[in-house]
Design a protein around this motif. Structure first.
Motif, PDB file in Angstrom:
ATOM      1  N   SER A  17      64.620  72.754  58.129  1.00 28.57           N
ATOM      2  CA  SER A  17      64.235  71.370  58.414  1.00 28.57           C
ATOM      3  C   SER A  17      63.102  71.249  59.426  1.00 28.57           C
ATOM      4  O   SER A  17      62.274  70.347  59.335  1.00 28.57           O
ATOM      5  CB  SER A  17      65.436  70.548  58.863  1.00 28.57           C
ATOM      6  N   LEU A  18      63.005  72.151  60.382  1.00 28.50           N
ATOM      7  CA  LEU A  18      61.930  72.063  61.380  1.00 28.50           C
ATOM      8  C   LEU A  18      60.572  72.480  60.822  1.00 28.50           C
ATOM      9  O   LEU A  18      59.565  72.400  61.517  1.00 28.50           O
ATOM     10  CB  LEU A  18      62.278  72.864  62.629  1.00 28.50           C
ATOM     11  N   LYS A  19      60.517  72.880  59.580  1.00 29.77           N
ATOM     12  CA  LYS A  19      59.225  73.114  58.935  1.00 29.77           C
ATOM     13  C   LYS A  19      58.564  71.785  58.575  1.00 29.77           C
ATOM     14  O   LYS A  19      57.356  71.720  58.414  1.00 29.77           O
ATOM     15  CB  LYS A  19      59.395  73.984  57.687  1.00 29.77           C
ATOM     16  N   LYS A  20      59.359  70.716  58.436  1.00 28.36           N
ATOM     17  CA  LYS A  20      58.821  69.388  58.135  1.00 28.36           C
ATOM     18  C   LYS A  20      59.030  68.403  59.286  1.00 28.36           C
ATOM     19  O   LYS A  20      58.216  67.530  59.501  1.00 28.36           O
ATOM     20  CB  LYS A  20      59.467  68.812  56.875  1.00 28.36           C
ATOM     21  N   TRP A  21      60.151  68.522  59.972  1.00 28.94           N
ATOM     22  CA  TRP A  21      60.490  67.612  61.060  1.00 28.94           C
ATOM     23  C   TRP A  21      60.140  68.272  62.383  1.00 28.94           C
ATOM     24  O   TRP A  21      60.155  69.474  62.511  1.00 28.94           O
ATOM     25  CB  TRP A  21      61.980  67.262  61.005  1.00 28.94           C
ATOM     26  N   THR A  22      59.854  67.465  63.399  1.00 27.37           N
ATOM     27  CA  THR A  22      59.457  67.973  64.704  1.00 27.37           C
ATOM     28  C   THR A  22      60.648  68.332  65.576  1.00 27.37           C
ATOM     29  O   THR A  22      60.600  69.276  66.348  1.00 27.37           O
ATOM     30  CB  THR A  22      58.600  66.919  65.440  1.00 27.37           C
ATOM     31  N   SER A  23      61.726  67.551  65.473  1.00 27.20           N
ATOM     32  CA  SER A  23      62.895  67.777  66.316  1.00 27.20           C
ATOM     33  C   SER A  23      64.150  67.379  65.555  1.00 27.20           C
ATOM     34  O   SER A  23      64.085  66.668  64.550  1.00 27.20           O
ATOM     35  CB  SER A  23      62.781  66.987  67.619  1.00 27.20           C
ATOM     36  N   GLU A  24      65.279  67.858  66.064  1.00 25.23           N
ATOM     37  CA  GLU A  24      66.539  67.592  65.381  1.00 25.23           C
ATOM     38  C   GLU A  24      67.689  67.636  66.364  1.00 25.23           C
ATOM     39  O   GLU A  24      67.630  68.319  67.376  1.00 25.23           O
ATOM     40  CB  GLU A  24      66.771  68.628  64.283  1.00 25.23           C
ATOM     41  N   GLY A  25      68.736  66.891  66.054  1.00 27.27           N
ATOM     42  CA  GLY A  25      69.977  66.994  66.788  1.00 27.27           C
ATOM     43  C   GLY A  25      70.935  67.834  65.970  1.00 27.27           C
ATOM     44  O   GLY A  25      70.688  68.129  64.807  1.00 27.27           O
ATOM     45  N   SER A  26      72.019  68.223  66.551  1.00 30.76           N
ATOM     46  CA  SER A  26      72.989  69.032  65.814  1.00 30.76           C
ATOM     47  C   SER A  26      73.853  68.128  64.946  1.00 30.76           C
ATOM     48  O   SER A  26      73.837  66.916  65.072  1.00 30.76           O
ATOM     49  CB  SER A  26      73.857  69.814  66.788  1.00 30.76           C
ATOM     50  N   GLY A  27      74.622  68.733  64.073  1.00 33.37           N
ATOM     51  CA  GLY A  27      75.600  67.975  63.314  1.00 33.37           C
ATOM     52  C   GLY A  27      75.075  67.288  62.082  1.00 33.37           C
ATOM     53  O   GLY A  27      75.547  66.221  61.711  1.00 33.37           O
ATOM     54  N   TYR A  28      74.092  67.853  61.411  1.00 37.99           N
ATOM     55  CA  TYR A  28      73.649  67.303  60.137  1.00 37.99           C
ATOM     56  C   TYR A  28      73.444  68.470  59.184  1.00 37.99           C
ATOM     57  O   TYR A  28      73.337  69.619  59.584  1.00 37.99           O
ATOM     58  CB  TYR A  28      72.361  66.489  60.285  1.00 37.99           C
ATOM     59  N   GLY A  51      63.708  63.897  64.118  1.00 41.08           N
ATOM     60  CA  GLY A  51      62.560  63.316  64.799  1.00 41.08           C
ATOM     61  C   GLY A  51      61.263  63.820  64.201  1.00 41.08           C
ATOM     62  O   GLY A  51      61.184  64.953  63.726  1.00 41.08           O
ATOM     63  N   LYS A  52      60.242  62.967  64.238  1.00 36.06           N
ATOM     64  CA  LYS A  52      58.932  63.326  63.704  1.00 36.06           C
ATOM     65  C   LYS A  52      57.853  62.856  64.674  1.00 36.06           C
ATOM     66  O   LYS A  52      57.856  61.714  65.116  1.00 36.06           O
ATOM     67  CB  LYS A  52      58.726  62.674  62.332  1.00 36.06           C
ATOM     68  N   THR A  53      56.934  63.753  65.015  1.00 36.14           N
ATOM     69  CA  THR A  53      55.768  63.385  65.819  1.00 36.14           C
ATOM     70  C   THR A  53      54.666  62.944  64.876  1.00 36.14           C
ATOM     71  O   THR A  53      54.322  63.652  63.935  1.00 36.14           O
ATOM     72  CB  THR A  53      55.294  64.576  66.672  1.00 36.14           C
TER      73      THR A  53
END
Length: 125
Positions: A17-28, A51-53
Motif C-alpha cells: 500500500s505504501l507504493k501508492k499511499w504516503t502514510s497509513e495507520g494499522s488495522g486495515y 494518507g496521501k501527500t
C-alpha cells in the motif's frame, strides 16, 4: 481540472500500500471481494487510515470514495482518509461511530459534520 490520484485497490496487496499511499495507520487490509463491485477493497478495523501527500499548488481538490460501514463498528472516533501537503496534515475525513456521521477536519480543527447518518451494510459514495 486534472485527475491527481486514483486507487481501486485491485492490483496489489496490503503490504504494497505504501507504493501508492504516503502514510497509513494499522488495522486495515486490502481484501479480495471487499469492493462494491465484487473486486478488491480496503477493510478498516482498529486505528486505521490511509494518507496521501498531494502537491500544494491546488486551491480545490475533490475527493470521491465508496464506503460501507458494517455492523462490527469500532466504538471510537477514527480517521479514514488524510490529505497532506509535504508533512502537514491539511484535511482529514473521520467517521463518528456513535452517530455514523462523517466529519471533516482541517488539520486538528473541526470544520463540519454531515447532516445525515450512514446506514450499516449499505454502500455510500
Amino acid at each position: 481540472m486534472s485527475l491527481l490520484f486514483v486507487d481501486g485497490f485491485d492490483h496489489y496487496v496490503t503490504a504494497d500500500s505504501l507504493k501508492k499511499w504516503t502514510s497509513e495507520g494499522s488495522g486495515y487490509a486490502i481484501t479480495g471481494a471487499a469492493g462494491r463491485r465484487g473486486t478488491a477493497g480496503v477493510v478498516f478495523s482498529t486505528s486505521r487510515w490511509l494518507g496521501k501527500t498531494l502537491p500544494s499548488s491546488y486551491s480545490t481538490i475533490i475527493v470521491g470514495m465508496a464506503y460501507k460501514p458494517t455492523s462490527a463498528l469500532p466504538s471510537s472516533h477514527r480517521a479514514m482518509l488524510e490529505l497532506y501537503d509535504s508533512s502537514t496534515l491539511h484535511v482529514a475525513l473521520f467517521v463518528n461511530y456513535s452517530t455514523l456521521q462523517l466529519e471533516i477536519y482541517r488539520g486538528a480543527t473541526y470544520v463540519a459534520q454531515s447532516t445525515s447518518s450512514l446506514s450499516v451494510d449499505t454502500w455510500h459514495y
